[in-house]
Write a protein that holds these residues in place. Sequence first.
Motif, PDB file in Angstrom:
ATOM      1  N   PRO A   1     -35.739 -21.142  18.192  1.00 44.66           N
ATOM      2  CA  PRO A   1     -36.226 -21.782  16.971  1.00 44.66           C
ATOM      3  C   PRO A   1     -35.247 -21.721  15.805  1.00 44.66           C
ATOM      4  O   PRO A   1     -35.153 -22.661  15.026  1.00 44.66           O
ATOM      5  CB  PRO A   1     -37.506 -21.005  16.658  1.00 44.66           C
ATOM      6  CG  PRO A   1     -37.983 -20.544  17.984  1.00 44.66           C
ATOM      7  CD  PRO A   1     -36.721 -20.225  18.755  1.00 44.66           C
ATOM      8  N   SER A   2     -34.492 -20.622  15.697  1.00 44.33           N
ATOM      9  CA  SER A   2     -33.602 -20.455  14.552  1.00 44.33           C
ATOM     10  C   SER A   2     -32.284 -21.199  14.676  1.00 44.33           C
ATOM     11  O   SER A   2     -31.661 -21.515  13.663  1.00 44.33           O
ATOM     12  CB  SER A   2     -33.308 -18.970  14.325  1.00 44.33           C
ATOM     13  OG  SER A   2     -32.675 -18.430  15.470  1.00 44.33           O
ATOM     14  N   ASN A   3     -31.828 -21.479  15.911  1.00 43.28           N
ATOM     15  CA  ASN A   3     -30.509 -22.092  16.081  1.00 43.28           C
ATOM     16  C   ASN A   3     -30.227 -22.278  17.567  1.00 43.28           C
ATOM     17  O   ASN A   3     -31.002 -21.849  18.414  1.00 43.28           O
ATOM     18  CB  ASN A   3     -29.430 -21.197  15.447  1.00 43.28           C
ATOM     19  CG  ASN A   3     -28.217 -21.979  14.988  1.00 43.28           C
ATOM     20  OD1 ASN A   3     -28.045 -23.142  15.323  1.00 43.28           O
ATOM     21  ND2 ASN A   3     -27.379 -21.328  14.203  1.00 43.28           N
ATOM     22  N   ASP A   4     -29.089 -22.885  17.868  1.00 43.68           N
ATOM     23  CA  ASP A   4     -28.584 -22.970  19.232  1.00 43.68           C
ATOM     24  C   ASP A   4     -27.610 -21.812  19.439  1.00 43.68           C
ATOM     25  O   ASP A   4     -26.805 -21.513  18.553  1.00 43.68           O
ATOM     26  CB  ASP A   4     -27.844 -24.298  19.461  1.00 43.68           C
ATOM     27  CG  ASP A   4     -28.764 -25.499  19.331  1.00 43.68           C
ATOM     28  OD1 ASP A   4     -29.980 -25.357  19.521  1.00 43.68           O
ATOM     29  OD2 ASP A   4     -28.249 -26.594  19.045  1.00 43.68           O
ATOM     30  N   TYR A   5     -27.682 -21.165  20.606  1.00 43.01           N
ATOM     31  CA  TYR A   5     -26.853 -20.002  20.892  1.00 43.01           C
ATOM     32  C   TYR A   5     -26.165 -20.175  22.245  1.00 43.01           C
ATOM     33  O   TYR A   5     -26.735 -20.780  23.153  1.00 43.01           O
ATOM     34  CB  TYR A   5     -27.696 -18.721  20.925  1.00 43.01           C
ATOM     35  CG  TYR A   5     -28.358 -18.410  19.616  1.00 43.01           C
ATOM     36  CD1 TYR A   5     -27.722 -17.605  18.670  1.00 43.01           C
ATOM     37  CD2 TYR A   5     -29.612 -18.915  19.295  1.00 43.01           C
ATOM     38  CE1 TYR A   5     -28.323 -17.311  17.452  1.00 43.01           C
ATOM     39  CE2 TYR A   5     -30.220 -18.616  18.082  1.00 43.01           C
ATOM     40  CZ  TYR A   5     -29.563 -17.826  17.177  1.00 43.01           C
ATOM     41  OH  TYR A   5     -30.168 -17.536  15.975  1.00 43.01           O
ATOM     42  N   THR A   6     -24.983 -19.616  22.372  1.00 47.66           N
ATOM     43  CA  THR A   6     -24.281 -19.591  23.652  1.00 47.66           C
ATOM     44  C   THR A   6     -24.354 -18.180  24.202  1.00 47.66           C
ATOM     45  O   THR A   6     -23.852 -17.235  23.594  1.00 47.66           O
ATOM     46  CB  THR A   6     -22.811 -20.022  23.495  1.00 47.66           C
ATOM     47  OG1 THR A   6     -22.780 -21.344  22.963  1.00 47.66           O
ATOM     48  CG2 THR A   6     -22.090 -19.997  24.844  1.00 47.66           C
ATOM     49  N   PHE A   7     -24.995 -18.043  25.339  1.00 48.35           N
ATOM     50  CA  PHE A   7     -25.135 -16.768  26.019  1.00 48.35           C
ATOM     51  C   PHE A   7     -24.151 -16.732  27.185  1.00 48.35           C
ATOM     52  O   PHE A   7     -23.814 -17.770  27.751  1.00 48.35           O
ATOM     53  CB  PHE A   7     -26.555 -16.592  26.561  1.00 48.35           C
ATOM     54  CG  PHE A   7     -27.586 -16.273  25.520  1.00 48.35           C
ATOM     55  CD1 PHE A   7     -28.087 -14.985  25.394  1.00 48.35           C
ATOM     56  CD2 PHE A   7     -28.076 -17.265  24.676  1.00 48.35           C
ATOM     57  CE1 PHE A   7     -29.051 -14.684  24.445  1.00 48.35           C
ATOM     58  CE2 PHE A   7     -29.042 -16.977  23.724  1.00 48.35           C
ATOM     59  CZ  PHE A   7     -29.529 -15.676  23.604  1.00 48.35           C
ATOM     60  N   ILE A   8     -23.734 -15.535  27.545  1.00 47.91           N
ATOM     61  CA  ILE A   8     -22.857 -15.331  28.689  1.00 47.91           C
ATOM     62  C   ILE A   8     -23.626 -14.520  29.721  1.00 47.91           C
ATOM     63  O   ILE A   8     -24.312 -13.556  29.380  1.00 47.91           O
ATOM     64  CB  ILE A   8     -21.551 -14.627  28.276  1.00 47.91           C
ATOM     65  CG1 ILE A   8     -20.783 -15.530  27.306  1.00 47.91           C
ATOM     66  CG2 ILE A   8     -20.700 -14.268  29.494  1.00 47.91           C
ATOM     67  CD1 ILE A   8     -19.525 -14.921  26.747  1.00 47.91           C
ATOM     68  N   VAL A   9     -23.507 -14.914  30.974  1.00 51.35           N
ATOM     69  CA  VAL A   9     -24.187 -14.213  32.055  1.00 51.35           C
ATOM     70  C   VAL A   9     -23.490 -12.880  32.309  1.00 51.35           C
ATOM     71  O   VAL A   9     -22.270 -12.833  32.486  1.00 51.35           O
ATOM     72  CB  VAL A   9     -24.197 -15.059  33.348  1.00 51.35           C
ATOM     73  CG1 VAL A   9     -24.850 -14.290  34.487  1.00 51.35           C
ATOM     74  CG2 VAL A   9     -24.884 -16.397  33.110  1.00 51.35           C
ATOM     75  N   GLY A  10     -24.284 -11.815  32.287  1.00 51.10           N
ATOM     76  CA  GLY A  10     -23.801 -10.486  32.640  1.00 51.10           C
ATOM     77  C   GLY A  10     -24.611  -9.978  33.816  1.00 51.10           C
ATOM     78  O   GLY A  10     -25.644 -10.548  34.181  1.00 51.10           O
ATOM     79  N   GLU A  11     -24.137  -8.906  34.398  1.00 55.86           N
ATOM     80  CA  GLU A  11     -24.866  -8.341  35.534  1.00 55.86           C
ATOM     81  C   GLU A  11     -24.571  -6.848  35.622  1.00 55.86           C
ATOM     82  O   GLU A  11     -23.449  -6.405  35.374  1.00 55.86           O
ATOM     83  CB  GLU A  11     -24.449  -9.034  36.832  1.00 55.86           C
ATOM     84  CG  GLU A  11     -25.247  -8.641  38.037  1.00 55.86           C
ATOM     85  CD  GLU A  11     -24.980  -9.525  39.245  1.00 55.86           C
ATOM     86  OE1 GLU A  11     -25.892  -9.655  40.071  1.00 55.86           O
ATOM     87  OE2 GLU A  11     -23.873 -10.098  39.354  1.00 55.86           O
ATOM     88  N   HIS A  12     -25.597  -6.103  35.949  1.00 58.67           N
ATOM     89  CA  HIS A  12     -25.459  -4.669  36.183  1.00 58.67           C
ATOM     90  C   HIS A  12     -26.437  -4.314  37.289  1.00 58.67           C
ATOM     91  O   HIS A  12     -27.529  -4.886  37.367  1.00 58.67           O
ATOM     92  CB  HIS A  12     -25.765  -3.866  34.917  1.00 58.67           C
ATOM     93  CG  HIS A  12     -25.441  -2.431  35.041  1.00 58.67           C
ATOM     94  ND1 HIS A  12     -26.305  -1.527  35.614  1.00 58.67           N
ATOM     95  CD2 HIS A  12     -24.332  -1.733  34.692  1.00 58.67           C
ATOM     96  CE1 HIS A  12     -25.756  -0.333  35.600  1.00 58.67           C
ATOM     97  NE2 HIS A  12     -24.557  -0.425  35.047  1.00 58.67           N
ATOM     98  N   GLN A  13     -26.058  -3.373  38.118  1.00 63.93           N
ATOM     99  CA  GLN A  13     -26.900  -2.979  39.247  1.00 63.93           C
ATOM    100  C   GLN A  13     -28.317  -2.627  38.809  1.00 63.93           C
ATOM    101  O   GLN A  13     -29.285  -3.005  39.458  1.00 63.93           O
ATOM    102  CB  GLN A  13     -26.263  -1.805  39.979  1.00 63.93           C
ATOM    103  CG  GLN A  13     -27.021  -1.375  41.210  1.00 63.93           C
ATOM    104  CD  GLN A  13     -26.331  -0.230  41.932  1.00 63.93           C
ATOM    105  OE1 GLN A  13     -25.274   0.232  41.533  1.00 63.93           O
ATOM    106  NE2 GLN A  13     -26.947   0.235  43.006  1.00 63.93           N
TER     107      GLN A  13
END
Length: 159
Positions: free
Chosen positions: A85-97
């Motif tokens: 709702p507040s804005n457009d964001y770019t997320f990056i995929v992370g991974e942890h066991q």
Amino acid sequence: MPQNFTENPSALIEATFNQIHAEQMVGLPFINERLRVSAVGFTLFEGDWLGVLLTPWALNLMLLPGPDRHWQAFTVGEKIGLKLPSNDYTFIVGEHQALGQYLACSVRSPVKDIPGQKAGLQLAGDLSRLMTALPAVNVTEVDESRRRLLGGMMKQSAL
């Protein structure tokens, strides 16, 4: 592969990133030793867990799969655009066991300028509330359009 979280994942996020801090980050020059790992404001948003992760090296928005949500498998490092709702964001995929796949959006890194944990938690809490807040509307514009609508209705009823 994404993990499905039926309960709030805050404690697991904190434990995971405390382990990362202890095993991989201690002594690095960009670490703010006045900060501790804290998961702030995690709540279900459109079916997934959305919140803020404060660490001694970064402040990130995080998104993890919620109850009964089945994300597709992403490539670690892949960028995903999300509209909140507040804005457009770019997320990056992370991974942890321990967490499976998650999405993270860096808001601030490094965080050396945050004076301490209290200020960091305040900033994270504010960010947590603001990222899903609806954009503000100019009250004057709303009042004028309401006046026009009501004015038009009043003129019609006077006829």
